[in-house]
Scaffold this active site. Structure first.
Site, PDB file in Angstrom:
ATOM      1  N   ARG A  69       0.847  -1.186   0.000  1.00  0.00           N
ATOM      2  CA  ARG A  69       0.000   0.000   0.000  1.00  0.00           C
ATOM      3  C   ARG A  69       0.888   1.243   0.000  1.00  0.00           C
ATOM      4  NH1 ARG A  69      -2.277   1.444   4.099  1.00  0.00           N
ATOM      5  NH2 ARG A  69      -1.362   0.041   5.616  1.00  0.00           N
ATOM      6  N   TYR A 209      -1.464  -3.965  -6.670  1.00  0.00           N
ATOM      7  CA  TYR A 209      -1.155  -4.737  -5.463  1.00  0.00           C
ATOM      8  C   TYR A 209      -2.151  -4.520  -4.330  1.00  0.00           C
ATOM      9  CZ  TYR A 209       1.962  -7.504  -2.547  1.00  0.00           C
ATOM     10  OH  TYR A 209       2.517  -8.517  -1.780  1.00  0.00           O
ATOM     11  N   LYS A 218      -9.433  -2.444   2.289  1.00  0.00           N
ATOM     12  CA  LYS A 218      -9.125  -1.240   3.062  1.00  0.00           C
ATOM     13  C   LYS A 218      -9.920  -0.032   2.549  1.00  0.00           C
ATOM     14  CE  LYS A 218      -6.026  -3.522   5.452  1.00  0.00           C
ATOM     15  NZ  LYS A 218      -6.382  -3.991   6.812  1.00  0.00           N
ATOM     16  N   HIS A 238     -11.115  -1.955  12.129  1.00  0.00           N
ATOM     17  CA  HIS A 238      -9.969  -2.772  11.732  1.00  0.00           C
ATOM     18  C   HIS A 238      -9.739  -3.828  12.813  1.00  0.00           C
ATOM     19  CE1 HIS A 238      -5.440  -2.754  10.427  1.00  0.00           C
ATOM     20  NE2 HIS A 238      -6.128  -3.682   9.808  1.00  0.00           N
ATOM     21  N   SER A 260      -0.228  -3.036  13.016  1.00  0.00           N
ATOM     22  CA  SER A 260       0.504  -4.074  12.289  1.00  0.00           C
ATOM     23  C   SER A 260       1.636  -4.625  13.157  1.00  0.00           C
ATOM     24  CB  SER A 260       1.063  -3.508  10.979  1.00  0.00           C
ATOM     25  OG  SER A 260       1.922  -2.444  11.261  1.00  0.00           O
ATOM     26  N   CYS A 262       1.545  -7.013  15.331  1.00  0.00           N
ATOM     27  CA  CYS A 262       1.153  -7.470  16.667  1.00  0.00           C
ATOM     28  C   CYS A 262       0.575  -8.884  16.631  1.00  0.00           C
ATOM     29  CB  CYS A 262       0.129  -6.526  17.288  1.00  0.00           C
ATOM     30  SG  CYS A 262       0.825  -4.945  17.792  1.00  0.00           S
ATOM     31  N   ASP A 285      -9.436  -9.471  10.084  1.00  0.00           N
ATOM     32  CA  ASP A 285      -8.946  -8.129   9.734  1.00  0.00           C
ATOM     33  C   ASP A 285      -9.989  -7.021   9.883  1.00  0.00           C
ATOM     34  OD1 ASP A 285      -6.819  -6.469   8.873  1.00  0.00           O
ATOM     35  OD2 ASP A 285      -7.636  -6.401   6.856  1.00  0.00           O
ATOM     36  N   ARG A 377       2.362 -12.037   0.450  1.00  0.00           N
ATOM     37  CA  ARG A 377       1.005 -12.332   0.925  1.00  0.00           C
ATOM     38  C   ARG A 377       0.520 -13.699   0.485  1.00  0.00           C
ATOM     39  NH1 ARG A 377      -1.599  -8.185   4.116  1.00  0.00           N
ATOM     40  NH2 ARG A 377      -0.050  -6.519   4.086  1.00  0.00           N
TER      41      ARG A 377
HETATM   42  O1  TSX Z   1       1.519 -13.093  16.989  1.00  0.00           O
HETATM   43  C1  TSX Z   1       2.080 -12.943  18.059  1.00  0.00           C
HETATM   44  N1  TSX Z   1       1.356 -13.066  19.218  1.00  0.00           N
HETATM   45  C2  TSX Z   1      -0.119 -13.272  19.178  1.00  0.00           C
HETATM   46  C3  TSX Z   1      -0.422 -14.674  19.036  1.00  0.00           C
HETATM   47  C4  TSX Z   1      -1.625 -15.161  19.179  1.00  0.00           C
HETATM   48  N2  TSX Z   1       3.423 -12.662  18.065  1.00  0.00           N
HETATM   49  C5  TSX Z   1       4.169 -12.454  16.841  1.00  0.00           C
HETATM   50  C6  TSX Z   1       4.149 -10.978  16.544  1.00  0.00           C
HETATM   51  C7  TSX Z   1       4.685 -10.618  15.236  1.00  0.00           C
HETATM   52  C8  TSX Z   1       3.644 -10.700  14.136  1.00  0.00           C
HETATM   53  C9  TSX Z   1       4.048 -12.539  19.271  1.00  0.00           C
HETATM   54  N3  TSX Z   1       5.321 -12.279  19.564  1.00  0.00           N
HETATM   55  C10 TSX Z   1       3.343 -12.686  20.469  1.00  0.00           C
HETATM   56  C11 TSX Z   1       1.965 -12.972  20.456  1.00  0.00           C
HETATM   57  O2  TSX Z   1       1.335 -13.118  21.496  1.00  0.00           O
HETATM   58  N4  TSX Z   1       4.215 -12.497  21.486  1.00  0.00           N
HETATM   59  C12 TSX Z   1       5.415 -12.244  20.921  1.00  0.00           C
HETATM   60  C13 TSX Z   1       6.671 -11.978  21.662  1.00  0.00           C
HETATM   61  C14 TSX Z   1       7.391 -13.279  21.876  1.00  0.00           C
HETATM   62  C15 TSX Z   1       8.182 -13.788  20.858  1.00  0.00           C
HETATM   63  C16 TSX Z   1       8.835 -14.996  21.030  1.00  0.00           C
HETATM   64  C17 TSX Z   1       8.731 -15.679  22.236  1.00  0.00           C
HETATM   65  C18 TSX Z   1       7.930 -15.162  23.257  1.00  0.00           C
HETATM   66  C19 TSX Z   1       7.264 -13.961  23.064  1.00  0.00           C
HETATM   67  N5  TSX Z   1       9.474 -16.859  22.336  1.00  0.00           N
HETATM   68  C20 TSX Z   1       9.668 -17.652  23.437  1.00  0.00           C
HETATM   69  O3  TSX Z   1       9.234 -17.345  24.496  1.00  0.00           O
HETATM   70  C21 TSX Z   1      10.421 -18.889  23.245  1.00  0.00           C
HETATM   71 MN    MN Z   2      -5.256  -5.039   8.369  1.00  0.00          MN
END
Ligand code: TSX
Ligand code: MN
Length: 600
Positions: A69, A209, A218, A238, A260, A262, A285, A377
């Site tokens: 985007r 795209y 969106k 969203h 984004s 998260c 989404d 994607r």
């Molecule tokens: O998606 C994530 N979530 C939600 C899951 C349902 N991620 C990935 C984010 C990038 C897109 C996360 N990353 C989450 C999370 O709850 N938490 C974290 C942080 C994290 C990353 C790796 C570990 C722990 C926490 N690894 C170990 O503890 C081994």
């Molecule tokens: Mn989105």
């Protein structure tokens, strides 16, 4: 051509303007989908994957200049600039119309003009709305088949006088006489993604795209729909939608907005760590919510598929997404394996020894560049997700009991915090932020605000949008969802994540669920309602007492330091910020000061 005179007039008008070689009214059939994928394959932009490994699936490589985007070329064209607000790019509607009319003149020469009638939401749902996209891209047609409901049923629902949002799209590269098309035609120098919220129209030129070209997502379901929702008293958000069921079979529906990076799609498809509990997916989404007769907010997922970021999706982070991707998919800008399958960073713990990268070049783990584009994607039908909820296409929607707001915060923000009422929840949403990952451990990164995760997607002034949220909370007879602020990303002094996240987030969802049923305890704190130290089940997690108190701490100093930042943020919106939000901020500050004094 159709039964709808307004639609017919628009089709004729656009045909005259764009001068395509041919015109096709799309029927949404599998044969039509196959014709598009065959055309894309013949043009050299799509490649069928190994049918033994990834049946009926394709790898598409976009032009390297057309991969995401483009917010700098995204415009809200309202009559008054103040109605777009300081966080959107504004353009005068008449001027934009004239600029775009010039660009669209003859822009489909040598190409086919596809008319794509689509429904955002199950056809016939009172929460759904209809759009018609005109596009000269077969990739858009095929993607719209997966991401929306396309075809005859939509035209039947539209009838002779039904309303639709006209969505005009061109890749912006006519084919000169006797020449052949570029594999991925686009026109990045003349890119426009223009929205007219007052007349409910979208015009997009120059990109093929994702969010620039699949205009139902969106552009319509968020930017135009948010403006419609404000006028009509509903919410276009969203947000993911999930169904949470406990071991006794009781269930509730939860919506959630996250900026984004998260893991919103991961949360929507969560595999809970708590025995007997299940999470089922309604949407990953976008969430449209309208009041039902009973005063509850009923939600639909306006989409029919997932257009997800591939990198970071693997069996460890999202096994349900991986299972959904077994076949019938379009993969865009991912890497290709030697046996004709796909790969991206995070799909497996170890990369394959040799790949073809997203640009089509040979790649090894020593290449020093990503094999898949970071914004690569997958496009897949939601029905293929093993966790999809049976009721995901219910016409009446699902009643929402809780709304989650979340951001990526290494400090200050606790694991979960319940708003004491809707106005405080709106305040939580308005201050959602993520930290740019700080280089040094423990160092606080720069805050990037993304209110309600809507910063790039609100089709009008963000401060008016906050007022709309406040107003929704004052709807007579409303039985509103509880609102929670969650944070999976708290870090300790050595820079490590305190909370394990992923499936363990079910423990937080359990507390949210029990709060909705009036069964879990909470303590009133200056910042909101937090779980008691034993309120969340932390058993068998190896969390130290220190870690638990970090996760549930009221960081009075940290919040006090944030007050002036929020003040400055609100001030950047000028007069339109709701009094109710200024009052939330003032009373928060007062409670924090009282608490600091008390402990001093
Ligand atoms: O998606 C994530 N979530 C939600 C899951 C349902 N991620 C990935 C984010 C990038 C897109 C996360 N990353 C989450 C999370 O709850 N938490 C974290 C942080 C994290 C990353 C790796 C570990 C722990 C926490 N690894 C170990 O503890 C081994
Ligand atoms: Mn989105």
């Amino acid at each position: 051509m159709t039964q709808n005179p307004r639609l017919n007039r628009w089709i004729e008008e656009i045909k005259t303007l764009c001068e395509p070689d041919a015109l096709v009214l799309c029927d949404g059939s599998p044969e039509e989908y196959n014709r598009m994928m065959t055309a894309l394959t013949d043009a050299g932009v799509a490649k069928p994957l190994n049918p033994g490994l990834r049946p009926n699936s394709y790898l598409v490589r976009s032009d390297p200049a057309d991969v995401a985007r483009v917010e700098s070329r995204t415009f809200i064209c309202s009559a008054q600039e103040a109605d777009a607000g300081p966080t959107n790019h504004w353009a005068d509607p008449d001027q934009m119309r004239s600029t775009l009319t010039d660009l669209f003149k003859g822009c489909m020469r040598g190409r086919t003009m596809y008319v794509i009638p689509f429904s955002m939401g199950p056809v016939g749902s009172p929460i759904a709305h209809i759009g018609v996209e005109i596009s000269d891209s077969p990739y858009v047609v095929a993607s719209m088949h997966i991401m929306t409901r396309v075809g005859r049923a939509v035209l039947a629902e539209l009838g002779t006088d039904g309303a639709f949002v006209p969505c005009l799209h061109s890749v912006g590269q006519p084919i000169p006489d006797g020449a052949t098309s570029a594999p991925w035609p686009c026109n990045p120098e003349n890119l426009y993604v223009a929205h007219f919220p007052e007349t409910r129209e979208i015009w997009s030129f120059g990109s093929g795209y994702g969010g620039n070209a699949l205009l139902g997502k969106k552009c319509f379901a968020l930017r135009i729909a948010s403006a419609m929702a404000r006028q009509e008293g509903w919410l276009a958000e969203h947000m993911l939608i999930l169904k949470l069921t406990n071991a006794a079979g009781e269930y509730r529906y939860v919506a959630g907005a996250f900026p984004s990076a998260c893991g919103k799609t991961n949360l929507a498809m969560l595999v809970p760590s708590i025995p007997g509990w299940t999470v089922e997916t309604v949407g990953d989404d976008i969430c449209w919510m309208k009041f039902g007769e009973d005063g509850q907010l009923y939600a639909i997922n306006p989409e029919a598929g997932f257009f997800g970021v591939a990198p970071g999706t693997g069996m460890d982070t999202n096994p349900n997404a991986m299972a959904a991707l077994h076949g019938n998919c379009i993969f865009t800008n991912v890497a290709e394996t030697e046996d004709g399958d796909i790969w991206w960073e995070g799909m497996t713990p170890e990369p394959p020894a040799r790949l073809t990268d997203w640009l089509g070049n040979p790649w090894t783990p020593d290449s020093g560049t990503p094999a898949a584009h970071p914004n690569a994607r997958f496009t897949v039908s939601a029905a293929q997700c093993p966790a999809i909820a049976d009721e995901w296409e219910d016409l009446k929607g699902v009643p929402i009991s809780a709304i989650l707001f979340g951001g990526r915060r290494a400090s200050v923000v606790p694991l979960v915090n319940e708003a004491k009422d809707w106005a405080q929840g709106t305040f939580f949403g308005s201050i959602v932020a993520s930290e740019k990952t700080a280089a040094a451990a423990g160092k606080i990164g720069e805050l990037r605000r993304d209110p309600m995760a809507m910063l790039p997607f609100c089709g009008y002034n963000m401060a008016d949008y906050w007022q709309h949220w406040i107003n929704i909370g004052q709807t007579p007879g409303a039985k509103l969802p509880k609102i929670f602020y969650v944070n999976w990303f708290r870090k300790d002094d050595s820079g490590g994540f305190v909370w394990p996240g992923f499936g363990e987030n079910a423990r937080v969802l359990e507390w949210v669920f029990e709060r909705c049923l009036g069964r879990a305890e909470a303590i009133d704190t200056p910042i909101g309602r937090l779980p008691t130290l034993t309120g969340i089940n932390f058993a068998n997690l190896d969390l130290t007492d220190d870690a638990i108190s970090t996760l549930l701490k009221v960081d009075v100093g940290g919040w006090l330091a944030e007050i002036p930042l929020i003040e400055a943020y609100y001030e950047s919106f000028g007069e339109k910020v709701p009094d109710a939000l200024w009052e939330q901020l003032a009373s928060l500050k007062q409670r924090l000061l009282a608490s600091a004094e008390h402990s001093a």
